[in-house]
Design a protein around this motif. Sequence first.
Motif, PDB file in Angstrom:
ATOM      1  N   ILE B 221       0.876  -1.186   0.000  1.00 47.11           N
ATOM      2  CA  ILE B 221       0.000   0.000   0.000  1.00 47.11           C
ATOM      3  C   ILE B 221       0.905   1.225   0.000  1.00 47.11           C
ATOM      4  N   ASP B 222       0.891   1.945  -1.109  1.00 50.75           N
ATOM      5  CA  ASP B 222       1.812   3.076  -1.255  1.00 50.75           C
ATOM      6  C   ASP B 222       1.314   4.328  -0.556  1.00 50.75           C
ATOM      7  N   ARG B 223       2.241   5.154  -0.104  1.00 51.06           N
ATOM      8  CA  ARG B 223       1.871   6.448   0.482  1.00 51.06           C
ATOM      9  C   ARG B 223       1.395   7.397  -0.617  1.00 51.06           C
ATOM     10  N   GLY B 224       0.585   8.354  -0.238  1.00 48.83           N
ATOM     11  CA  GLY B 224       0.045   9.300  -1.197  1.00 48.83           C
ATOM     12  C   GLY B 224       1.067  10.305  -1.693  1.00 48.83           C
ATOM     13  N   ALA B 225       0.764  10.909  -2.829  1.00 44.34           N
ATOM     14  CA  ALA B 225       1.670  11.906  -3.403  1.00 44.34           C
ATOM     15  C   ALA B 225       1.627  13.190  -2.569  1.00 44.34           C
ATOM     16  N   LEU B 226       0.449  13.736  -2.381  1.00 40.92           N
ATOM     17  CA  LEU B 226       0.284  14.945  -1.567  1.00 40.92           C
ATOM     18  C   LEU B 226      -0.630  14.628  -0.395  1.00 40.92           C
ATOM     19  N   ALA B 227      -1.863  14.179  -0.692  1.00 40.52           N
ATOM     20  CA  ALA B 227      -2.763  13.724   0.371  1.00 40.52           C
ATOM     21  C   ALA B 227      -2.442  12.256   0.682  1.00 40.52           C
ATOM     22  N   ASP B 228      -3.210  11.648   1.587  1.00 35.74           N
ATOM     23  CA  ASP B 228      -2.943  10.283   2.025  1.00 35.74           C
ATOM     24  C   ASP B 228      -3.665   9.230   1.179  1.00 35.74           C
ATOM     25  N   THR B 229      -3.123   8.049   1.161  1.00 36.09           N
ATOM     26  CA  THR B 229      -3.837   6.856   0.717  1.00 36.09           C
ATOM     27  C   THR B 229      -4.690   6.404   1.906  1.00 36.09           C
ATOM     28  N   VAL B 230      -5.945   6.028   1.652  1.00 35.47           N
ATOM     29  CA  VAL B 230      -6.860   5.755   2.763  1.00 35.47           C
ATOM     30  C   VAL B 230      -7.523   4.381   2.618  1.00 35.47           C
ATOM     31  N   ILE B 231      -7.431   3.607   3.688  1.00 33.77           N
ATOM     32  CA  ILE B 231      -8.117   2.314   3.769  1.00 33.77           C
ATOM     33  C   ILE B 231      -9.049   2.414   4.958  1.00 33.77           C
ATOM     34  N   GLU B 232     -10.341   2.344   4.706  1.00 29.85           N
ATOM     35  CA  GLU B 232     -11.305   2.566   5.791  1.00 29.85           C
ATOM     36  C   GLU B 232     -11.499   1.339   6.686  1.00 29.85           C
ATOM     37  N   ASP B 233     -12.260   1.524   7.737  1.00 29.86           N
ATOM     38  CA  ASP B 233     -12.511   0.458   8.723  1.00 29.86           C
ATOM     39  C   ASP B 233     -13.038  -0.815   8.057  1.00 29.86           C
ATOM     40  N   GLY B 234     -12.587  -1.920   8.550  1.00 26.05           N
ATOM     41  CA  GLY B 234     -13.179  -3.206   8.176  1.00 26.05           C
ATOM     42  C   GLY B 234     -12.765  -3.727   6.813  1.00 26.05           C
ATOM     43  N   VAL B 235     -11.852  -3.048   6.144  1.00 27.58           N
ATOM     44  CA  VAL B 235     -11.399  -3.522   4.826  1.00 27.58           C
ATOM     45  C   VAL B 235     -10.545  -4.768   5.006  1.00 27.58           C
TER      46      VAL B 235
END
Lengths: 342, 342, 342
Positions: B221-235
């Motif tokens: 799971i890569d980090r975001g360029a400017l904003a974040d990469t997001v994985i929500e609850d329960g994924v």
Amino acid sequence: MGSTTVALAELIAALGGDLLGGSDIAISRIAPLDEADAASISFLANSRYQSQLAKTAAACVIVGPAQAEAAAARGAAIVTPDPYLYFAKLTQWWAARTRPAVHAGVHPSAVVSPEARLGAEVSIGPLAVIEAGAVIGDRARIGAHCVVERDAEVGADTRLAPRVVLGYGCRIGARGLVHSGAVIGADGFGLAPSKQGYVKIEQLGNVRIGDDVEIGANTCIDRGALADTVIEDGVKLDNLIQIAHNVHIGKNTAMAGCAAVAGSTRIGANCTIGGAANIIGHLTLVDGVHISAATTVTRSIHEPGVYSGPHPFEDNASWQKNAATLRQLHTLRERVRALEKK
Amino acid sequence: MGSTTVALAELIAALGGDLLGGSDIAISRIAPLDEADAASISFLANSRYQSQLAKTAAACVIVGPAQAEAAAARGAAIVTPDPYLYFAKLTQWWAARTRPAVHAGVHPSAVVSPEARLGAEVSIGPLAVIEAGAVIGDRARIGAHCVVERDAEVGADTRLAPRVVLGYGCRIGARGLVHSGAVIGADGFGLAPSKQGYVKIEQLGNVRIGDDVEIGANTCIDRGALADTVIEDGVKLDNLIQIAHNVHIGKNTAMAGCAAVAGSTRIGANCTIGGAANIIGHLTLVDGVHISAATTVTRSIHEPGVYSGPHPFEDNASWQKNAATLRQLHTLRERVRALEKK
Amino acid sequence: MGSTTVALAELIAALGGDLLGGSDIAISRIAPLDEADAASISFLANSRYQSQLAKTAAACVIVGPAQAEAAAARGAAIVTPDPYLYFAKLTQWWAARTRPAVHAGVHPSAVVSPEARLGAEVSIGPLAVIEAGAVIGDRARIGAHCVVERDAEVGADTRLAPRVVLGYGCRIGARGLVHSGAVIGADGFGLAPSKQGYVKIEQLGNVRIGDDVEIGANTCIDRGALADTVIEDGVKLDNLIQIAHNVHIGKNTAMAGCAAVAGSTRIGANCTIGGAANIIGHLTLVDGVHISAATTVTRSIHEPGVYSGPHPFEDNASWQKNAATLRQLHTLRERVRALEKK
């Protein structure tokens, strides 16, 4: 890798074969026909490359009986029934001669439980972790940064490259080779849906791997849900392969890189699975099935043979036109039917 | 994995359900219907397997109300509204009972920065690295060889299996589980072309992962360029999955092995993504979308439903003939049109 | 990641460009146009997003000459011939300013052979292993848990993220970046069939990687069978990519995540390979070839251009109907031919 120079006579003494030509010729390199030089030994295993035989600069060429005369006409030759197999054995002999010996012993930085059982002459690399109850067979080599969890077993003469995880209770047999980054025994992907989201199904099985198995870099083999995931003797897995829980792979089956097998699927013996092919779950493939690269297998296969499925690629403009038509394929068939009725 | 034997009464006391039959029956194994023996408890969750009910040797079968009578006719039964969910909880109870307890504490070989913050009863495995500013929540378990970089956060009760990398500034919530080899927070793939070749776009965002998330072995799971990469609850993410920078995955979505999501794509809640499926960048998939295995998603999906796309596989000869025709599909359509005009 | 605040004047002094508007405006964030606030600098590199220019809250926007007037009408602007390239350099400048400095030195927990050669100001992270004969270039940074095997070489200013394996005899040039979990130099997948099962072909080549190469997380690059696997200068590889033995990738070629290249294939310079695309073995792709995502390349490509091949996806019902017809495509063509003959 060190270098070596060897007389053909010495090679024949070690590996057999009939030598045509000078037994004192010195070889210091193995090379393909088209890259060989006067210090090289090469091989002709595929008749596609026959035209290269006359042109090669190799000092010696390994050939089958049918090419013996042509090969001898241009220099030394080793004649053997299966030149490719001879070449394979030559690479093994070469590697054994040129690679530094591995010394048995436990590196002082390794973390080895006093409750682990180490066989004779094992080698445990720097910073490896061997947990309680783990069994390491005679002469096995555990690379740097490996983790062998509790009650896991590594068979005799098996080698784990640096940074392999062998999960608790999982087992690999003798003479195996596991490459870096492989993860054996992570949890299978088992989830029960509920109103509060997915509920985890704990994976209570293990992974059982037979003898003479090779497992590629960063390949994953998950532990079974209840029973074990099973990889039989002689299976060869390339890199970045996914083997889901409760998969069973039969003897001497080989899978190329990035292939994936979903849960509970059974693959027979002596199959080949092409690179990036994927096989969905709960299927059965009989012995002797060959799946082409990038094929998606969506139903069981009951007859040996070759099966294929990648979408053909084209220049982008053609692909776009054909893909658009493909979306109306069913309609097109109806239109043909209507025309036929007229 | 240790073994255990338990009376049905004890099980009912822990997990609920209506018991039909002997509460003193001893169970020492969970097994599928067709592999169960007289010491096994099994379950019937899918009516496809109903025919196995009469034949199973299981001492006890977990069933829904509709199967209660048939199940009780052949032995003990536990009746519950959702047998699969009951089975899931049973595996959890079983695992807690049979797996060795994990002791809190920091292994002496771990390298833990004095500027890291460890919660109560955390367990830090051998040779793990915890950098300055990292926060490890209460009762979290950090496996051998993990690297938790500076300012990263691991929530309470979350477990990192051996050899996980959690990159600087990245965060996973509570009750998570990350399997071996997973890499959270490597750089997203950001490049600006220039005459001198590509120029790197430094990835300044992080990865933010919610609570109750499971991440498979060797998944990235890569980090975001400017904003974040997001994985929500329960994924729930299976093995060898690629999540590119700035992807957003909604609550309780599950993805099977080898799936891939390209940059900035947004996947809704309660979706399922099949194994080896891939979704190109900058798309939006609404809630409740289900993508079949090995499907390539090339445009946004605005309606919930099931979407599919693998090329059908066939015996190789048929595939070759059909693939050849496929390359001329557009022409074929033109020919049908011409015929219709006549 | 630390935070920073910078005046536009300082930014211009470092990176150039023509500033329209207040040089004392303070910037503390880089953001896309639609997420920018009054402390943000943003950029417009793609005319698709032009409509966002008027609406953005950004304090300053980096634009090309054509957008200079529109940008200046709404606030500060930096005008530069290539806004995306400017943005890339800005991210680098920003990262250098906000990330903690890395201190040179060898962490006491690292296991470094006295026969390894370390350049000036190298940094060797905790628990890294550097074997005999390895060469680490000046200012190179070797992350925690990396393994650099015997005789391997890391060029000057190259950075290995935590947990990278660089196999014996393999080499990466200067200014490279390798992400966590990458395995460089595992054995290529070489097997000779025999009556007793597969016989391993020892992989005697290495991996040679040029300068300015980036390699993604969990990507694998196998060593060559006889000659080396070669990655030329400026190549950029994303995550979870498989590069098989003896592949050759030309200068400045970029490959997206989960792509795979089978053995001995040669890819030219300045190519792009889309995510999850795969290229079978022994092919040649010339310079300037662009392969779309999820395309399977089954023959050599002799002309530059864009090539595509994914099967189109559809709602499941349409896909089923079309896939069924696809299996009879050859027959359908025959039927059209018969109609035409009438």
